[in-house]
Write a protein that holds these residues in place. Structure first.
Motif, PDB file in Angstrom:
ATOM      1  N   LYS A  52      54.922  43.232  32.879  1.00 24.75           N
ATOM      2  CA  LYS A  52      55.632  44.439  33.278  1.00 24.75           C
ATOM      3  C   LYS A  52      56.606  44.063  34.383  1.00 24.75           C
ATOM      4  N   ARG A  68      43.844  35.752  23.121  1.00 22.84           N
ATOM      5  CA  ARG A  68      44.128  36.061  24.521  1.00 22.84           C
ATOM      6  C   ARG A  68      45.407  36.878  24.569  1.00 22.84           C
ATOM      7  N   ILE A 109      48.306  38.474  27.029  1.00 19.35           N
ATOM      8  CA  ILE A 109      48.891  38.509  28.373  1.00 19.35           C
ATOM      9  C   ILE A 109      49.906  39.642  28.380  1.00 19.35           C
ATOM     10  N   THR A 110      49.797  40.533  29.361  1.00 20.38           N
ATOM     11  CA  THR A 110      50.694  41.689  29.386  1.00 20.38           C
ATOM     12  C   THR A 110      51.665  41.587  30.558  1.00 20.38           C
ATOM     13  N   ARG A 152      50.098  46.279  18.903  1.00 21.59           N
ATOM     14  CA  ARG A 152      48.700  45.995  19.254  1.00 21.59           C
ATOM     15  C   ARG A 152      47.975  45.250  18.121  1.00 21.59           C
ATOM     16  N   THR A 202      40.287  38.389  24.212  1.00 19.56           N
ATOM     17  CA  THR A 202      39.744  39.399  23.301  1.00 19.56           C
ATOM     18  C   THR A 202      38.487  38.895  22.632  1.00 19.56           C
ATOM     19  N   ASN A 235      56.377  40.653  35.856  1.00 19.06           N
ATOM     20  CA  ASN A 235      55.091  40.222  36.394  1.00 19.06           C
ATOM     21  C   ASN A 235      54.029  40.277  35.305  1.00 19.06           C
ATOM     22  N   ILE A 236      53.010  39.404  35.444  1.00 17.20           N
ATOM     23  CA  ILE A 236      51.867  39.490  34.538  1.00 17.20           C
ATOM     24  C   ILE A 236      50.924  40.516  35.133  1.00 17.20           C
ATOM     25  N   ILE A 237      50.689  41.605  34.397  1.00 14.76           N
ATOM     26  CA  ILE A 237      49.809  42.631  34.958  1.00 14.76           C
ATOM     27  C   ILE A 237      48.414  42.560  34.352  1.00 14.76           C
ATOM     28  N   ARG A 238      48.260  41.879  33.215  1.00 11.73           N
ATOM     29  CA  ARG A 238      46.936  41.731  32.641  1.00 11.73           C
ATOM     30  C   ARG A 238      46.877  40.444  31.837  1.00 11.73           C
ATOM     31  N   ASP A 239      45.725  39.797  31.854  1.00  9.18           N
ATOM     32  CA  ASP A 239      45.526  38.547  31.108  1.00  9.18           C
ATOM     33  C   ASP A 239      44.093  38.557  30.617  1.00  9.18           C
ATOM     34  N   GLU A 240      43.869  38.945  29.365  1.00  9.11           N
ATOM     35  CA  GLU A 240      42.498  39.168  28.904  1.00  9.11           C
ATOM     36  C   GLU A 240      42.192  38.360  27.648  1.00  9.11           C
TER      37      GLU A 240
END
Ligand code: ADP
Ligand code: MG
Lengths: 404, 235
Positions: free
Chosen positions: B219, B214, B216-217, B206, B229, B222-227
């Motif tokens: 799982k 930015r 990108i997470t 982290r 910061t 698949n991309i489950i999060r794209d935030e």
């Protein structure tokens, strides 16, 4: 292309694996050194043969019937008579400088308690002038009056004088020999020497050489199976020989090719041809070891490609193209092979030099052969390096990178 | 609106291992703008490396499109892909991937060799790059004479050799202690802020991801999060 970089790279790779590189080169080294040694020895031998022939005169020639055309052995009428010889001399006054029936005899002899065997050659008056490597140490050569009068004289070699009379100057001594079944006492009029030659050791003979006037050896009307000539050395020997036999066949009423000639020149050509074929044949066998060496290189390059899979992957990830990798490995195998070629050449020359020095022969090294050897080994390296290099070049970047 | 340097549409990567087929990427869509500083996170095996390898033109997707500067990479020949890897993308690996028995300097020169840059210019630039990552005095050291952090700095210098716009780094700090990790991340930050490089970093820490703008997470492909910061600032 990245030739320079690839050469540096190859040298680094070779240096970092010295022992392995050397063992890989060994096949090429053995192959090239044997090819070089054999061809140099062959060339040197040719040079010696040439000198040898020059020393006893390249204008020496014999005319005789072609045995293959005489059905049941030589007949009386096939023999060359003194008249035939005179006719030849008269027909070619410019070109025949010496013509004598080719006669010889072997006989045992005994001087006091020392026994010996003589191999006598009948010669004419000017023989000493034509036989270039013969030098008279004491006395003289067979001369005009010996020949004209058929005198019982003999010129012996130094070895015979030393062994039979225990002295070099044996002029005036007497030697008893049997010629054509008749006992004869020959007076030594000269002692000669010929420089030791390659052929001495080849035709090791137990008997002493000697020259006698040819008339004392001839039988009957003086006919002989062959005639020995010395010819005009400025002319082409083969052309002269052909003219002589044509004329001789004609005056003897025979087929045009019934008589044939053998000249020193044609003999030399034959020997050289045999030597050439021989060294070519052995050279070809040695060349096979080059192929074996090439396979060794291929084997090691395959190992090297596998070992360096990851490196290849890294290079590709940094932008190396298929051809860059191909060249890298190809140049490496070529350099290994070419270095082997250079070492092999040096070794081959050394072997030839040592071998020739034992035979007391000057080494002849054809620079063409060296260029050819090194070039050929580089080609061997390229040929056998191609498959491993292609294997390396075709690797998939990501798979190569994952390789453990 | 900034320039879309990387655009991915419906990208799928299936590994066919014989018995089972693994979908490492599952119809991914992703757009990356020039000058972005991105981290990719996710559990081990979630497809991060697979994506990075495709972005780096080291691997090809099973299906989908990858537009690099608007050009479909799938259309390119092997030699063109080599040129892309050489000129447009700098790749930094977790395991450094320096060539052994080859000095730091020579390692940094490599991409320039394949880029056909003259020997003199090559050496000069390699020395400067090494100086920039603080290794001026280590240029003649062999990789096995360098610490992990130093190796990674050589690798970064090498990735920058041909001045690529995009820097891809797959877990660049994965093999490093926290001190070295921070140093490496500072270099990436500098590249992004000062040189304007587009930097994409894979990490599962982290605090490393926190360096970027930015996250990108991933799982299971698949991309489950794209935030974002923080605000995508200058450019
Ligand atoms: N060469 C490969 N052959 C087969 N499966 C693979 C290969 N590389 C990766 N995978 C699989 O694809 C999935 C994603 O892997 P990867 O992209 O390396 O994950 P991450 O980098 O996120 O840990 C994993 O399930 C992994 O087992
Ligand atoms: Mg990974």
């Amino acid at each position: 292309m990245l030739v320079f970089e690839n050469i540096m790279l190859a040298l680094t790779a070779i240096k970092s694996n010295k022992m392995r590189s050397f063992l890989t080169m060994l096949g090429i080294i053995i192959g090239i050194s044997s090819v070089i040694a054999i061809t140099s020895i062959g060339d040197s031998a040719k040079g010696v043969v040439g000198k040898e022939f020059e020393s006893f005169g390249m204008n020496n020639m014999y005319l005789y019937p072609n045995w293959e055309l005489t059905q049941d052995g030589v007949e009386e009428s096939d023999l060359i008579t003194p008249e035939d010889i005179e006719a030849l001399k008269a027909r070619f006054p410019e070109d025949i400088l010496y013509a004598v029936p080719n006669v010889s005899a072997n006989s045992d002899t005994k001087v006091g308690r020392v026994e010996g065997k003589f191999s006598m050659t009948g010669v004419g008056a000017d023989y000493g002038k034509f036989k270039k490597n013969l030098s008279i140490l004491h006395g003289r050569m067979i001369n005009k009056s010996d020949v004209a009068g058929g005198k019982d004289t003999i010129v012996i070699e130094k070895k015979a004088a030393m062994n039979l009379f225990n002295k070099e100057n044996a002029v005036g001594e007497t030697i008893s020999v049997v010629i054509n079944g008749e006992m004869k006492d020959l007076t030594v009029v000269g002692v000669y020497e010929v420089p030791s030659s390659l052929f001495d050791s080849m035709f090791m003979s137990q008997s002493y050489s000697a020259y006698v006037p040819y008339p004392i050896l001839v039988v009957g009307d003086g006919s002989a199976w062959a005639v020995e000539l010395y010819t005009n050395e400025k002319k082409d020997q083969a052309a002269l020989g052909n003219e002589f036999v044509k004329y001789l066949s004609r005056i003897k009423d025979k087929a045009p090719n019934f008589y044939i000639f053998e000249s020193a020149e044609s003999q030399m050509t034959t020997i050289n041809k045999v030597l050439g074929t021989l060294s070519l044949a052995i050279g070809a066998i040695a060349a096979i070891s080059l192929v074996v060496g090439g396979i060794g290189i291929m084997n090691i390059m395959l190992v090297s490609v596998t070992e360096r899979t990851r490196e290849i992957g890294i290079r590709k990830s940094l932008g190396a193209r298929t051809n860059d990798i191909l060249m890298q490995f190809l140049i490496e195998s070529m350099i290994i092979s070419a270095i082997g070629g250079v070492i092999g050449t040096t070794l081959g020359v050394a072997i030839a030099a040592v071998g020739m020095s034992f035979a007391k022969i000057a080494v002849v090294i054809d620079p063409k052969v060296i260029v050819l050897a090194v070039g050929f080994s580089a080609i061997v390296g390229m040929f056998f390096g191609l498959y491993p290099a292609r294997k390396a070049a075709k690797l998939d970047p990501i798979e190569a990178l994952r390789y453990e | 609106m900034t320039h879309e340097i990387i655009k991915i549409e419906g990208m799928t990567k299936v590994y066919d291992t014989g018995e089972i087929q693994v979908a490492a990427l599952n119809s991914i869509d992703l757009t990356i703008h020039k000058g972005e500083f991105i981290s990719i996170m996710g559990a081990s095996g979630s497809g991060k490396s697979t994506l990075m390898n495709i972005l780096g033109c080291l691997d090809r997707p099973t299906s989908g499109h990858y537009y690099l500067e608007g050009v479909d990479v799938m259309e390119k020949s092997d030699n063109e892909l080599s040129a892309v890897r050489n000129k447009k993308i700098g790749f930094v690996f977790q395991s450094f991937n320096l060539i052994s028995r080859t000095s730091a300097l020579k390692n940094v020169e490599l991409p320039m060799i394949y880029g056909k840059i003259g020997a003199e210019e090559r050496k000069e630039r390699a020395l400067e790059l090494l100086k920039n990552v603080g290794l001026a005095d280590r240029s003649h050291h062999m990789p096995n004479e360098l610490s992990g952090g130093q190796k990674q700095r050589v690798a970064i210098a090498r990735a920058l050799a041909n001045k690529p716009q995009i820097i891809l780094a797959d877990e660049p700090t994965g093999n490093l202690d926290s001190q070295s990790s921070v140093e490496i991340m500072e270099i990436f930050t500098q590249l992004n802020r000062k040189e304007g490089n587009t930097v994409i970093i894979v990490t599962h820490e982290r605090d490393i991801a926190e360096f970027t703008d930015r996250i990108i997470t991933f799982k299971d492909g698949n991309i489950i999060r794209d935030e974002y910061t923080r605000e995508v600032g200058q450019c």
